[in-house]
Design a protein around this motif. Structure first.
Motif, PDB file in Angstrom:
ATOM      1  N   ARG A 175      -5.499   2.532   2.041  1.00  0.00           N
ATOM      2  CA  ARG A 175      -6.039   2.271   3.374  1.00  0.00           C
ATOM      3  C   ARG A 175      -5.293   3.072   4.434  1.00  0.00           C
ATOM      4  O   ARG A 175      -5.903   3.616   5.370  1.00  0.00           O
ATOM      5  CB  ARG A 175      -5.937   0.779   3.677  1.00  0.00           C
ATOM      6  CG  ARG A 175      -6.359   0.377   5.096  1.00  0.00           C
ATOM      7  CD  ARG A 175      -6.367  -1.134   5.234  1.00  0.00           C
ATOM      8  NE  ARG A 175      -6.586  -1.546   6.618  1.00  0.00           N
ATOM      9  CZ  ARG A 175      -5.600  -1.777   7.492  1.00  0.00           C
ATOM     10  NH1 ARG A 175      -4.332  -1.654   7.097  1.00  0.00           N
ATOM     11  NH2 ARG A 175      -5.863  -2.146   8.734  1.00  0.00           N
ATOM     12  N   GLN A 176      -3.971   3.162   4.308  1.00  0.00           N
ATOM     13  CA  GLN A 176      -3.175   3.902   5.282  1.00  0.00           C
ATOM     14  C   GLN A 176      -3.561   5.381   5.314  1.00  0.00           C
ATOM     15  O   GLN A 176      -3.664   5.989   6.384  1.00  0.00           O
ATOM     16  CB  GLN A 176      -1.676   3.759   4.975  1.00  0.00           C
ATOM     17  CG  GLN A 176      -1.110   2.380   5.244  1.00  0.00           C
ATOM     18  CD  GLN A 176      -1.181   1.992   6.705  1.00  0.00           C
ATOM     19  OE1 GLN A 176      -1.165   2.850   7.580  1.00  0.00           O
ATOM     20  NE2 GLN A 176      -1.276   0.701   6.976  1.00  0.00           N
ATOM     21  N   ARG A 177      -3.762   5.965   4.150  1.00  0.00           N
ATOM     22  CA  ARG A 177      -4.140   7.384   4.110  1.00  0.00           C
ATOM     23  C   ARG A 177      -5.465   7.624   4.817  1.00  0.00           C
ATOM     24  O   ARG A 177      -5.636   8.618   5.528  1.00  0.00           O
ATOM     25  CB  ARG A 177      -4.189   7.867   2.660  1.00  0.00           C
ATOM     26  CG  ARG A 177      -2.827   8.065   2.025  1.00  0.00           C
ATOM     27  CD  ARG A 177      -2.911   8.873   0.752  1.00  0.00           C
ATOM     28  NE  ARG A 177      -3.582   8.137  -0.314  1.00  0.00           N
ATOM     29  CZ  ARG A 177      -2.950   7.365  -1.190  1.00  0.00           C
ATOM     30  NH1 ARG A 177      -1.633   7.198  -1.110  1.00  0.00           N
ATOM     31  NH2 ARG A 177      -3.617   6.738  -2.140  1.00  0.00           N
ATOM     32  N   LYS A 178      -6.408   6.715   4.649  1.00  0.00           N
ATOM     33  CA  LYS A 178      -7.703   6.857   5.321  1.00  0.00           C
ATOM     34  C   LYS A 178      -7.564   6.666   6.828  1.00  0.00           C
ATOM     35  O   LYS A 178      -8.155   7.395   7.617  1.00  0.00           O
ATOM     36  CB  LYS A 178      -8.707   5.855   4.740  1.00  0.00           C
ATOM     37  CG  LYS A 178      -9.122   6.139   3.305  1.00  0.00           C
ATOM     38  CD  LYS A 178     -10.100   5.082   2.806  1.00  0.00           C
ATOM     39  CE  LYS A 178     -10.532   5.364   1.371  1.00  0.00           C
ATOM     40  NZ  LYS A 178     -11.447   4.313   0.863  1.00  0.00           N
ATOM     41  N   LEU A 179      -6.791   5.648   7.219  1.00  0.00           N
ATOM     42  CA  LEU A 179      -6.622   5.348   8.629  1.00  0.00           C
ATOM     43  C   LEU A 179      -6.081   6.532   9.413  1.00  0.00           C
ATOM     44  O   LEU A 179      -6.528   6.824  10.529  1.00  0.00           O
ATOM     45  CB  LEU A 179      -5.668   4.162   8.804  1.00  0.00           C
ATOM     46  CG  LEU A 179      -6.232   2.746   8.730  1.00  0.00           C
ATOM     47  CD1 LEU A 179      -5.090   1.736   8.808  1.00  0.00           C
ATOM     48  CD2 LEU A 179      -7.218   2.505   9.869  1.00  0.00           C
TER      49      LEU A 179
END
Length: 632
Positions: free
Chosen positions: A506-510
C-alpha cells in the motif's frame, strides 16, 4: 571467568593496530580510528598504536569512481565481499547487487565478477602488506556497509596469525548482534558495544597485565568469547567530558595518501566531532522511546554530550594546520542546539577559508545559519525528512512543514547546499500525508530538491521496538542476508538491518505521485541551474519602498512582480514564518481583512506559504546583492 592464553602472557604488549575496511567515503579519514588511536596513545604512552585506513588503499587499486559508485548504497557494497567470502553465494550476491543498483546507470554498468576480482586482489595485497606479527591486538571498526568486508579481513588475518587477539566495535553493532557473532564466528575474541575509547583502553590494560587488571567481561560494553561461552555485561563505559579527549590522530591516513601515485592523490576532508549522541529527546508514539521514530543511530551512546566552543575551534585549527587542508566535516548527528553562533562566529573572523559540512535540524535560526556560512559551512544535511506536518508528527521529528520550507529557503539564500531527504513508505503514513506532501511540493520546488529515501528499518529504532504502534505485524532480519550469507549464519545472528510485514504494498502505491513530482522538481531545478548558475528560482531585490520579485521557469519567460508600500513591508516581515497575530500587531494600521486578503493572494501565486495560521515569504534575496559582511 578465565582466559588461559591471556593469563600466560609474560612479555609486554607489542602493539595495537586499528583497521577500517571498505566502504567508507574515501576522501575522509576514519573518525573512529582517529579518535581511538589518539585516546589509546594518551592512555598508554609508549604503546605502538597504528591505524590502517585500508578502504583508501583498496579504493585506489579498484579505481575511485567504481569504489564511489558501490559505496553509496549498503547492499551493493555488502554484496561484493559476500561473493568473496562465500563463492557458492556469488550468483545470488550478484543478483542483490543488480537489484539494488536499479536507477543508477553507472552502478548498473559495473561488471560484478570483474569488480569482485579487483577487490579481492586489492584487499589481499593491502592485508598482506601489514606486518601483523608486530601486534598483539587488532581492532576492526564496523560501521554501515562494512560487515562483510570486516568479516573477510578478520578471516584472512586469523588464518595467518592465529594468536593475534581480535576485537570488533562500531556503530553497526548492538549487544544482541555481538553476542551472536562471538558465538557463531570464532575468529573474533572481543567486541565493544557503544563508545569505544574506555572499553578498548581497559582491554589493553588487561592484555598488558593479565590477572592484575579488570577482566574484560567486567567492563560495561565489552564482551569476550570464552571457553564457556560469551561473557560480558551491558551498559556503556563513556567519556563524560568530551573536552578531555585528545584531537583525532589522522597521521596514518595522510601517510598512506602521500604514498599513492601523484595522479591518485587529492585534498581530503577532515572529520571532527562537536558532540556525541542526539539532543532531540521527544517521546515517540509508543510513549517509551525518545527521538525520531525511524532512527537507530544513537544506540551506541548514553545521553548527549558536547564539546566546548573553544575546544571545537582549537581542534579544527590544529588539524587543518597539521595536515594543510581546509575542508572538514562535522560527524555529529546534529550540531549542538546551543552555542552555534559562539562556536562558529570566531572562525568566520580569523581569515581562514574553510569549507565545512555539518548536519543540523530545521529549527536552526537564520542567525545561526549565517554564522555557519561565514565560518565556511558550504554544505549541510538538514533533518527535514518530510513536507507533511502530519507525517512529521508520526516520524516524531518535532518540526513542521513550514519550518522545513524556511530552512530550505535560508540555505538557498546563503548559498549553502542543502542535502536533505524526503522519507517515503513510512509505516502507517496515509493518503492525507501524501496529499499534504503534494500540496506543499509546488511551494518547495523553488529550492534545491530533496532526495527521496524509502524507509528502512533498523534494529533499535522506535518502529522495531514497538511495531504495533506503527501498524507493523512482524519484524525479522532483512531477506538480503539470506542471499549473501550461509543459512546457518543468518539463523543465528540478529542483524542491525531488518525488514517487516505491514502495509508495504500500500505504501508503494500511495507514494508514487510523490516520486513523479520530485523527479519533475529535480529536472526543472537542474535545468535552471545549468541555464543561469547561482541565480535563485524565486528571488527578490529591494528598492527601499518597493520590492521586485522574479520567478524563473526552464522553458518560459520569467514571472515579474512588484510589491509596493505595505505589501513590501509585510512580505519582508515574513522572511521568517510569522503568525497572523504577529502580522496584525506589527501592521495594526491596516484593516485585518486587507491583510488576510493579501496573504491569501500571495499564497495563491505561490509567493508565500501558509500553514496553521503561520505565513512564510518564499523569495530569497539575490546573493549577488549581499555585501561581504552583511548579516544576511
Amino acid at each position: 571467568m578465565t582466559h588461559p592464553k591471556a593469563t600466560e602472557r609474560s612479555q609486554p604488549l607489542r602493539g595495537v593496530i586499528l583497521v577500517s575496511m571498505p566502504w567508507p567515503m574515501v576522501t575522509r579519514p576514519s573518525i573512529q580510528l582517529g579518535t581511538l588511536k589518539a585516546y589509546l596513545r594518551h592512555r598508554h604512552p609508549g604503546l605502538t598504536v597504528d591505524a590502517a585506513h585500508l578502504y583508501l588503499t583498496v579504493a585506489q587499486s579498484v579505481g575511485y569512481d567504481d569504489y564511489r559508485q558501490v559505496s553509496r548504497r549498503t547492499w551493493p557494497a555488502e554484496s561484493v565481499y559476500a561473493a568473496l567470502l562465500f563463492p557458492d553465494k556469488a550468483d545470488r550476491a550478484q543478483a542483490v547487487f543488480r537489484k539494488e543498483s536499479a536507477g543508477r546507470r553507472k552502478l548498473q554498468s559495473v561488471d560484478f565478477p570483474a569488480l569482485c576480482r579487483r577487490v579481492r586482489s586489492a584487499t589481499d595485497a593491502a592485508l598482506e602488506a601489514i606486518d601483523w606479527s608486530g601486534y598483539d591486538l587488532a581492532g576492526f571498526s564496523v560501521c554501515l556497509c562494512q560487515l562483510t568486508a570486516t568479516l573477510y579481513a578478520v578471516r584472512y588475518v586469523r588464518r595467518r596469525h592465529p594468536h593475534l587477539k581480535i576485537v570488533i566495535g562500531g556503530s553497526f553493532l548492538n549487544e544482541a548482534f555481538v553476542r551472536d557473532w562471538l558465538t557463531a564466528l570464532p575468529e573474533v575474541d572481543f567486541a565493544v558495544v557503544g563508545e569505544g575509547e574506555r572499553p578498548l583502553a581497559r582491554l589493553v590494560d588487561w592484555l598488558r597485565r593479565p590477572g592484575r587488571a579488570t577482566d574484560p567481561e567486567e567492563v560495561p560494553g565489552l564482551f569476550a568469547r570464552t571457553p564457556e561461552g560469551v561473557a560480558g555485561r551491558g551498559g556503556f563505559e563513556q567519556i563524560r567530558r568530551l573536552d578531555e579527549l585528545p584531537p583525532p590522530d589522522f597521521d596514518d591516513y595522510f601517510h598512506t595518501l602521500a604514498g599513492l601515485p601523484p595522479a591518485d592523490r587529492f585534498f581530503p576532508t577532515l572529520c571532527l566531532e562537536a558532540s556525541r549522541g542526539c539532543w532531540w529527546r521527544k517521546k515517540d508514539a509508543a510513549g517509551t522511546g525518545r527521538g525520531c521514530a525511524f532512527c537507530n543511530l544513537n544506540l551506541q551512546w548514553e545521553g548527549y554530550r558536547a564539546k566546548s566552543a573553544k575546544r571545537v575551534r582549537s581542534e579544527l585549527r590544529h588539524l587543518s594546520a597539521r595536515h594543510r587542508v581546509l575542508s572538514a566535516a562535522f560527524m555529529d548527528n546534529a550540531l549542538p542546539p546551543d552555542g552555534i553562533v559562539e562556536t562558529f562566529s570566531p572562525l568566520g573572523e580569523d581569515g581562514s577559508d574553510y569549507s565545512l559540512f555539518a548536519e543540523i535540524r530545521p529549527s536552526v535560526s537564520r542567525q545561526e545559519l549565517a554564522a555557519l556560512r561565514r565560518a565556511g559551512v558550504e554544505e549541510v544535511q538538514t533533518g527535514i525528512e518530510a513536507l507533511s506536518t502530519s507525517l512529521l508528527h508520526k516520524l516524531n521529528k518535532g518540526t513542521t512543514a513550514i519550518q522545513s520550507l524556511q530552512i530550505m529557503k535560508i540555505c538557498e539564500e546563503l548559498g549553502i547546499a542543502n542535502r536533505a531527504n524526503l522519507i517515503v513508505h513510512f509505516p502507517g503514513s496515509d493518503a492525507d500525508d501524501v496529499a499534504e506532501t503534494l500540496r506543499v511540493l509546488p511551494f518547495a520546488r523553488v529550492y534545491r530538491p530533496l532526495h527521496i529515501v524509502p524507509f528502512w528499518l533498523g534494529r533499535g529504532s522506535a518502529v522495531s521496538r514497538h511495531p504495533e504502534a506503527y501498524g507493523v505485524r512482524s519484524v525479522f532480519n532483512h531477506p538480503h542476508y539470506r542471499h549473501l550469507l550461509p543459512a546457518e549464519l543468518v539463523r543465528r545472528l540478529r542483524f542491525p538491518l531488518l525488514s517487516y510485514r505491514g502495509d508495504r504494498v500500500r505504501q508503494r502505491k500511495l507514494w508514487r505521485p510523490v516520486y513523479r513530482a520530485v523527479h519533475r522538481w529535480t529536472d526543472r531545478y537542474e535545468r535552471m541551474m545549468r541555464q543561469v548558475p547561482g541565480e535563485p528560482v524565486l528571488g527578490f531585490r529591494d528598492g527601499g519602498t518597493f520590492l521586485l520579485l522574479h520567478r524563473r521557469h526552464p522553458d518560459a519567460p520569467a514571472d515579474q512582480h512588484r510589491l509596493v508600500g505595505a505589501s513590501r513591508d509585510i512580505y519582508l516581515f515574513c522572511r521568517e514564518h510569522r503568525s497572523l497575530a504577529e502580522i496584525e500587531k506589527r501592521f495594526s494600521r491596516l484593516h485585518s481583512g486587507s491583510i488576510r486578503s493579501y496573504l491569501s493572494l500571495m499564497e495563491e501565486k505561490k509567493l508565500m506559504f501558509s500553514e496553521n495560521g503561520r505565513h512564510l515569504s518564499l523569495a530569497v534575496r539575490r546573493r549577488s546583492r549581499l555585501a561581504p559582511n552583511q548579516a544576511f
